[in-house]
Scaffold this active site. Structure first.
Site, PDB file in Angstrom:
ATOM      1  N   HIS A  33      37.484   5.797  81.347  1.00 56.73           N
ATOM      2  CA  HIS A  33      37.319   7.277  82.072  1.00 56.73           C
ATOM      3  C   HIS A  33      38.619   7.649  82.353  1.00 56.73           C
ATOM      4  O   HIS A  33      39.033   8.960  82.394  1.00 56.73           O
ATOM      5  CB  HIS A  33      36.137   6.985  83.026  1.00 56.73           C
ATOM      6  CG  HIS A  33      35.770   8.367  83.732  1.00 56.73           C
ATOM      7  ND1 HIS A  33      35.032   9.192  83.111  1.00 56.73           N
ATOM      8  CD2 HIS A  33      36.263   8.870  84.864  1.00 56.73           C
ATOM      9  CE1 HIS A  33      34.897  10.278  84.023  1.00 56.73           C
ATOM     10  NE2 HIS A  33      35.683   9.805  85.014  1.00 56.73           N
ATOM     11  N   TYR A  36      41.787   6.611  79.145  1.00 53.82           N
ATOM     12  CA  TYR A  36      41.873   7.541  77.736  1.00 53.82           C
ATOM     13  C   TYR A  36      42.490   6.581  76.722  1.00 53.82           C
ATOM     14  O   TYR A  36      43.329   6.882  75.548  1.00 53.82           O
ATOM     15  CB  TYR A  36      42.694   8.697  77.615  1.00 53.82           C
ATOM     16  CG  TYR A  36      42.274   9.682  78.572  1.00 53.82           C
ATOM     17  CD1 TYR A  36      40.846  10.168  78.356  1.00 53.82           C
ATOM     18  CD2 TYR A  36      42.807  10.032  79.703  1.00 53.82           C
ATOM     19  CE1 TYR A  36      40.384  11.334  79.221  1.00 53.82           C
ATOM     20  CE2 TYR A  36      42.414  10.881  80.278  1.00 53.82           C
ATOM     21  CZ  TYR A  36      40.862  11.612  80.047  1.00 53.82           C
ATOM     22  OH  TYR A  36      40.395  12.610  81.145  1.00 53.82           O
ATOM     23  N   GLU A  77      35.252  18.730  82.991  1.00 51.89           N
ATOM     24  CA  GLU A  77      34.839  17.481  83.418  1.00 51.89           C
ATOM     25  C   GLU A  77      33.570  17.032  82.905  1.00 51.89           C
ATOM     26  O   GLU A  77      32.612  18.091  82.807  1.00 51.89           O
ATOM     27  CB  GLU A  77      34.880  17.171  84.670  1.00 51.89           C
ATOM     28  CG  GLU A  77      36.213  16.519  85.004  1.00 51.89           C
ATOM     29  CD  GLU A  77      36.478  15.219  84.910  1.00 51.89           C
ATOM     30  OE1 GLU A  77      35.485  14.729  84.404  1.00 51.89           O
ATOM     31  OE2 GLU A  77      37.669  14.615  84.941  1.00 51.89           O
ATOM     32  N   SER A  78      33.281  15.762  82.810  1.00 51.11           N
ATOM     33  CA  SER A  78      31.642  15.494  82.525  1.00 51.11           C
ATOM     34  C   SER A  78      31.125  14.586  83.808  1.00 51.11           C
ATOM     35  O   SER A  78      32.130  13.837  84.482  1.00 51.11           O
ATOM     36  CB  SER A  78      31.488  14.730  81.437  1.00 51.11           C
ATOM     37  OG  SER A  78      32.293  13.630  81.412  1.00 51.11           O
ATOM     38  N   HIS A  79      29.973  14.559  83.949  1.00 53.30           N
ATOM     39  CA  HIS A  79      29.160  13.688  84.781  1.00 53.30           C
ATOM     40  C   HIS A  79      27.937  13.073  84.497  1.00 53.30           C
ATOM     41  O   HIS A  79      26.799  13.271  84.778  1.00 53.30           O
ATOM     42  CB  HIS A  79      29.212  14.344  86.298  1.00 53.30           C
ATOM     43  CG  HIS A  79      29.531  13.303  87.585  1.00 53.30           C
ATOM     44  ND1 HIS A  79      28.889  13.250  88.543  1.00 53.30           N
ATOM     45  CD2 HIS A  79      30.775  12.727  87.392  1.00 53.30           C
ATOM     46  CE1 HIS A  79      29.643  12.395  89.307  1.00 53.30           C
ATOM     47  NE2 HIS A  79      30.627  12.389  88.772  1.00 53.30           N
ATOM     48  N   HIS A  81      26.832  10.087  82.903  1.00 51.42           N
ATOM     49  CA  HIS A  81      25.987   8.732  83.336  1.00 51.42           C
ATOM     50  C   HIS A  81      25.587   8.953  84.756  1.00 51.42           C
ATOM     51  O   HIS A  81      24.347   8.577  85.002  1.00 51.42           O
ATOM     52  CB  HIS A  81      26.841   7.425  83.311  1.00 51.42           C
ATOM     53  CG  HIS A  81      27.189   6.847  81.917  1.00 51.42           C
ATOM     54  ND1 HIS A  81      27.881   7.730  80.927  1.00 51.42           N
ATOM     55  CD2 HIS A  81      27.150   5.776  81.409  1.00 51.42           C
ATOM     56  CE1 HIS A  81      27.876   7.182  79.831  1.00 51.42           C
ATOM     57  NE2 HIS A  81      27.574   5.816  79.830  1.00 51.42           N
ATOM     58  N   SER A 296      33.704   8.504  97.583  1.00 52.06           N
ATOM     59  CA  SER A 296      33.052   9.560  98.532  1.00 52.06           C
ATOM     60  C   SER A 296      33.710  10.565  97.961  1.00 52.06           C
ATOM     61  O   SER A 296      34.850  10.819  97.690  1.00 52.06           O
ATOM     62  CB  SER A 296      33.465   9.153 100.038  1.00 52.06           C
ATOM     63  OG  SER A 296      32.885   7.720 100.080  1.00 52.06           O
ATOM     64  N   ASN A 469      38.411  21.226  76.979  1.00 53.13           N
ATOM     65  CA  ASN A 469      37.338  20.388  76.006  1.00 53.13           C
ATOM     66  C   ASN A 469      36.784  19.207  76.818  1.00 53.13           C
ATOM     67  O   ASN A 469      37.481  18.629  77.517  1.00 53.13           O
ATOM     68  CB  ASN A 469      37.674  20.057  74.633  1.00 53.13           C
ATOM     69  CG  ASN A 469      39.060  18.995  74.602  1.00 53.13           C
ATOM     70  OD1 ASN A 469      38.598  17.942  75.053  1.00 53.13           O
ATOM     71  ND2 ASN A 469      39.944  19.463  74.145  1.00 53.13           N
ATOM     72  N   SER A 509      34.431  11.714  77.426  1.00 54.21           N
ATOM     73  CA  SER A 509      33.600  10.707  78.061  1.00 54.21           C
ATOM     74  C   SER A 509      32.849   9.918  76.833  1.00 54.21           C
ATOM     75  O   SER A 509      32.219  10.483  75.730  1.00 54.21           O
ATOM     76  CB  SER A 509      32.301  11.780  78.472  1.00 54.21           C
ATOM     77  OG  SER A 509      31.083  10.870  78.975  1.00 54.21           O
TER      78      SER A 509
END
Length: 690
Positions: A33, A36, A77-79, A81, A296, A469, A509
């Site tokens: 993550h 890379y 971005e990805s979230h 999981h 946090s 992307n 991801s």
């Protein structure tokens, strides 16, 4: 945990064992993550420079010139999981994280996009995930006053145990006054401000780099951060005010790997000394690992001169935000953390940040069956099934939960792209890809994903400025997955070069697969594209308009929506010829068309349902191919006069008006009433509301 190979490499390099803090730092910063490591060589093949690119990949967000007086900050971005384990908080903090990436550049966020990918909507678990992901995105975006103006929602069984939540954020900033995330000089101070640090999100970066299992929801819930959009709104205003002083030397948000990640990456050009005891905490008794690695939310780290610390603290306090001077930039290239009077971490900073060994993974093409079997049933039944598929159905149940009009820039959100008024022109946004087609032909259809977003922009007269992307794939340790990823990145990059649209940032991801369901996601290189054009609304055809199909139709049913509902198979689309894009763009800008849409998911049938749901149409050739093929490089155009089609490769196929869609295709006649079209397109709303 660190792999045995990584641990041996690190301890061999250092000549000693690691402390607990050092081991935790490496585990997170050397995770896929953050590092890379599997994809770095692939990402280097992408075109990242262009005449409008001021700052490309490598920072929290890219900076792209929009005009002489305005630049865009853009990131993706990805979230994924976290959004499976805790869909509401996972999706909400995904929004919060990408927004902070943009504000860390000194840029005010103005728009969000959310490409989302879920399993079968027939499954109760999918409906639960969709409901709470959408609520998390909507609640967070609405509370911070940043509109969600565009999105995509794909439903496919491969995402059953591993949904994808990708988010794009766009902000605006003076092109001469943006911030960066690299420290400027030794002797400066590091100031942390925003929410207090708690134990939430511990191990989030390493958690995002492994596959999901049956026990994930219970075991991994502590790795999911909990967001507070009201604090984020204060953080936006405080960061903007600090940036306006001109005294912030660098800035980075705290995301993956928490304070350890932000401070080490920020200081990697020099070095840093962090005093963990100084961090303002939400919980008592936290140890050094917890303080340094907690994720946090709603926290920012800035670099300022020693004499400016008090000013930044006063601004933070003005917005009721906690703050701490937690360390300094040092000339020696080391990353040092002190806690309770002891040095608990002392590492070469270039080993911790970017020091992962090269990773060469095996690759092998997968076997793909492109056999076509004519689908059963009459053409009308197939048409209604395609219109009812949740990829095609109306997304009003989703979009009605988002405030589109906050900041009063939104001009048009209909169908092809979002149009926002920005200065005297329009910022135009599009996002998404077609994973089913990419799974069949990753190079060609990752290229088509770029093309499709550019075609969406062309339908409102806009030209691409840049691309971001999110490369979502299953485990790269599977040779077929790594091959798909390599081909997709190459296809994406080649089409970006062809269109002159640089790839300025993004995210990777991996390990998106589920032991619980025995699934791995289809290759999903999701695209976000920003462009610029005239201020205009997307419009439907009016009664009496001539309807024309521009471009050539091929037999491309593999990976189509028809394939998804019938399993008919077939060949995936070939790479689109982009030569029509400037012609469409110019005629839209010159008001030569009453309406236009490009052909993509659902083929001509869906284009007609969007642009001219009431029309008389005559098609030649095989009805299934004519209506449902998803060949790219085609447009459905409505004009008042056929002369406006001169110079375009086209065929007049009908006239808008009347009631419903009346289609003559070969020897078949298909009539879809307005009620049948509306009922089919309401499938998501019916499932989610009742």
């Amino acid at each position: 945990m660190l792999s045995a190979e990584d641990l041996a490499f690190i301890t061999g390099t250092l000549g000693r064992d690691l402390t607990d803090v050092e081991a935790a730092c490496f585990e997170n910063l050397w995770s896929e993550h953050c590092s890379y490591r599997s994809t770095r060589s692939l990402l280097k093949t992408l075109p990242t420079e262009g005449e409008n690119v001021i700052l490309g990949p490598g920072d929290d967000a890219a900076i792209v010139r929009y005009s002489d007086s305005l630049a865009l900050a853009i990131g993706m971005e990805s979230h994924n999981h976290p959004s499976y384990v805790d869909p509401y908080d996972g999706a909400a903090t995904g929004v919060g994280g990408i927004v902070r990436d943009v504000i860390s550049m000194g840029s005010r966020p103005i728009a969000l996009m959310d490409p989302l990918y879920f399993g079968s909507l027939a499954a109760e678990k999918t409906r639960y995930l969709l409901e709470h992901v959408v609520a998390g995105i909507g609640d967070y975006g609405n509370c911070i006053g940043v509109p969600v103006v565009r999105g995509e929602t794909v439903f496919d069984p491969s995402y059953q145990g591993n949904p994808l939540v990708n988010v794009v954020c766009v902000g605006v900033v003076d092109p001469e006054r943006f911030l960066t995330a690299r420290v400027k000089a030794p002797g400066t101070r590091l100031v942390l401000f925003g929410s207090s640090t708690g134990r939430d999100g511990l191990g989030g970066a390493s958690f995002a780099s492994r596959d999901l299992s049956e026990e994930s929801e219970a075991e991994d819930r502590p790795s999911v951060q909990v967001g507070d959009p009201f604090t984020e709104k204060l953080l936006i205003e405080a960061t903007m005010e600090m940036a306006e002083t001109g005294k912030v030397l660098s800035c980075r948000d705290l995301g993956a790997a928490g304070l350890a990640g932000a401070s080490s990456e920020m200081a990697s050009t020099f070095g840093a000394r962090i005093v963990a005891d100084r961090v303002h905490l939400r919980e008592t008794g936290m140890n050094a690992v917890e303080i340094m690695l907690a994720e946090s939310q709603e926290r920012m780290l800035i670099e300022v001169a020693a004499e400016d610390v008090a000013l930044m603290g006063a601004i933070a306090a003005k917005y009721d935000l906690g703050w701490s001077e937690i360390g300094e930039v040092i000339a020696e290239p080391r990353y040092i953390v002190e806690f309770a009077g002891e040095t608990v971490c002392d590492l070469p900073i270039d080993l911790l940040v970017g020091g992962t060994p090269r990773c060469a993974l095996p690759k092998a093409p997968r076997t793909v069956d492109t056999t076509y079997t004519p689908p059963p049933g009459d053409t009308k039944a197939l048409a209604l099934a395609v219109l009812s598929h949740p990829d095609i159905a109306s997304k009003v149940w989703i979009t009605e939960q988002y405030d589109h009009d906050v900041q009063v820039r939104t001009v048009s959100l209909s169908h092809d792209a979002a149009v926002l008024r920005l200065e005297d022109a329009a910022l135009v946004l599009s996002c998404g890809c077609n994973p089913r087609q990419i799974a069949l032909a990753p190079y060609a259809n990752a290229a088509n994903a770029v093309y499709e977003n550019a075609a969406n922009l062309a339908c409102v007269g806009a030209e691409p400025l840049c691309i971001v992307n999110c490369l979502n794939f299953a485990s790269p340790l599977h040779p077929e997955v790594f091959h798909d990823m390599e081909q997709a990145v190459l296809g994406l990059g080649d089409m970006a070069r062809t269109l002159g649209a640089p790839v300025v940032g993004g995210n990777v991801s991996l390990y998106n697969e589920s032991d619980e369901y025995g699934t791995e996601i289809k290759p999903t290189p999701s695209i976000g594209m920003a462009g610029k054009g005239p201020v205009r609304c997307w419009t439907k055809a009016a009664a009496g308009d001539i309807l024309a199909l521009v471009g050539e139709t091929g037999e491309h049913l593999g990976g189509s929506v028809l394939d998804a509902v019938t399993g008919c198979g077939g060949a995936a689309p070939a790479i689109a010829d982009p030569s029509l894009l400037p012609l469409i763009r110019e005629r839209v800008a010159a008001d030569r068309f009453s309406g236009v849409t490009d052909l993509s998911k659902g083929g001509l049938l869906v284009a007609l349902a969007k642009l001219a749901p009431n029309a008389e149409v005559r098609l030649s050739g095989d009805p299934v191919t004519a209506l449902f093929s998803e060949t790219y490089g085609r447009f459905l155009v409505a004009v008042k006069n056929e002369a406006d089609l001169a110079g375009l490769p086209h065929a007049v196929i009908g006239t808008a008006g009347g009631e419903g869609l009346r289609i003559a295709a070969g020897d078949e006649k298909v009539v879809l009433s307005p009620e049948e079209i509306e009922f089919s397109l309401s499938s998501i709303t019916r499932l989610m509301r009742y």
